[in-house]
Design an enzyme around this catalytic site. Sequence first.
Site, short mmCIF file in Angstrom:
data_model
loop_
_atom_site.label_atom_id
_atom_site.label_comp_id
_atom_site.label_asym_id
_atom_site.label_seq_id
_atom_site.Cartn_x
_atom_site.Cartn_y
_atom_site.Cartn_z
N HIS A 60 0.62 -1.38 0.29
CA HIS A 60 -0.01 0.27 0.02
C HIS A 60 0.76 1.15 0.16
O HIS A 60 1.63 1.19 1.08
CB HIS A 60 -1.01 0.26 1.04
N HIS A 62 1.13 5.31 -2.47
CA HIS A 62 1.39 5.91 -2.99
C HIS A 62 2.28 6.98 -4.08
O HIS A 62 2.98 7.85 -3.04
CB HIS A 62 0.11 7.36 -2.50
N ARG A 64 2.21 9.03 -6.69
CA ARG A 64 2.00 10.03 -6.55
C ARG A 64 2.46 10.46 -8.76
O ARG A 64 2.01 11.17 -8.71
CB ARG A 64 2.45 11.05 -6.08
N ASN A 94 -4.37 5.97 -6.92
CA ASN A 94 -5.18 7.56 -7.24
C ASN A 94 -4.58 8.34 -7.42
O ASN A 94 -4.28 9.62 -6.65
CB ASN A 94 -5.88 7.80 -5.60
N ASP A 152 -8.92 3.23 -3.20
CA ASP A 152 -8.50 3.81 -1.72
C ASP A 152 -8.29 5.61 -2.17
O ASP A 152 -8.28 6.06 -3.17
CB ASP A 152 -6.85 3.51 -1.95
N HIS A 232 -5.59 -0.13 5.41
CA HIS A 232 -5.23 0.78 7.09
C HIS A 232 -5.95 0.84 7.97
O HIS A 232 -7.17 1.69 8.33
CB HIS A 232 -5.00 2.13 6.79
N ASN A 279 -5.65 9.75 7.26
CA ASN A 279 -6.93 9.11 7.24
C ASN A 279 -6.66 7.57 6.89
O ASN A 279 -6.34 7.65 5.70
CB ASN A 279 -7.45 10.22 6.02
N ASP A 306 0.50 2.67 3.78
CA ASP A 306 -0.07 3.74 3.03
C ASP A 306 1.01 4.89 3.43
O ASP A 306 0.26 6.31 3.38
CB ASP A 306 -1.21 4.20 4.47
#
Length: 428
Positions: A60, A62, A64, A94, A152, A232, A279, A306
């Site tokens: 998990h 990111h 970007r 995302n 996500d 998460h 979050n 995350d």
Amino acid sequence: MLLLQNARIASENSPVLLESDVLIVEGKIQDIGSKLPIPEGARVIDARGRVLLPGMFDAHVHFRAPGFENKETITTGSEAAINGGITGVVMMPNTRPALDSATTVATVLENAKDRSRIPVYTSGCVTKNREGKELAEIEGMRGLGVKMLTDDGDTTNDPAVLLRAMQYATEFGMFFASHCEVPELAGPRALNEGVMSYRLGIKGSPACAEEIIIDRDIRLARAAGAHVHIQHVSSKLGMETIRWWKSRGDVKVTAEVAPHHLLFTDEHIGDYDTNYKMNPPLRTQADCDALLEGLIAGVFDLIATDHAPHTPFEKAQDFISAPNGITGLDTALVSLHHFFVAPGKFGWDLVVKRYSAEPRRLMSLPVPSIAVGQSADCVLFDTEAETTFTREFMKSKSQNTPFIDQTLKGRVDLVILGTEILLEREEL
Ligand SMILES: [Zn+2]
């Protein structure tokens, strides 16, 4: 040719570290034993006192890219992973554009091949542009090897859409990763509803906003005959919900917990420190304690960071406006050692199982171990040395982490993948 002498070998199957020499030849572990003869031309590293682990895998992250390369790129993100002893990752979709089609996924995978020294996998969206309305191009993404579907960052709000996606994609052998949050209850605030939210004067996000969707998505997966993976988890009742569903045995559910949810509470936010804004939000000590218990008991199949980089400018905004998330790849393994392994709360076997083996099993990938015949995919970890997480130390493009400028016990000294030494600390 590389000979590691007197390393203490960690395995997911045993809490005991086995002291041994390890000989690596052409990217493969050729021999393990005590006092192995030194072959001609071999480089010898004295690994005495250090722990040799299989490389970690983070399911998990990111990175970007595309769209937010000012926060992170595939190159900086994967270098942060290597810096932390991680030799494989799964990106979240995302991005902008969102990874919801074969075209966008193909571009990311092609870039990753050129720009990363470790394998980078990506998940795909459940719905087009993560809007929760129309199904994404699931079949096309599956053709490129996508296994995990997730919106996500947001919950797929319409249960009918998610149920249809689950029924459809399960036939292709794919599974769902759920970001659990009722948006109408949670709001945009990323602060736990409780004593701290009252004190800071910000309307909080109650744990039930998360727990309702954990339960909803497992129920949907049961109805669809699908595999759902809960991302998460931050709350005690969320953990208990997963435990209950797992105990029934009639639905395939896996779950992850992030180091920050094990380590920090909403109290750490202090005077609106946005490095503790994430979050799902940090909750209470009772939640942390329950998550740790769930991790040790196997309610959580894996640890995942995350990893969520943001620029200093964005995180310097007020607590409400600042984006959610903290980075985690540079710091995860050292922090797990410092706070849990060193004080004896759990052993290296749990770290290997939950942060190296199970995440790869989730992704149907081969699981590396320190054994004869295996490809070299390993990390040498010094349990006595320390790491100070200065800005210079971090390889992530962003440094939004509570560990900034902190010193923790433990250091990733060497990362080996196949025939390459990906990382070697100067001090070695
Ligand atoms: Zn999420």
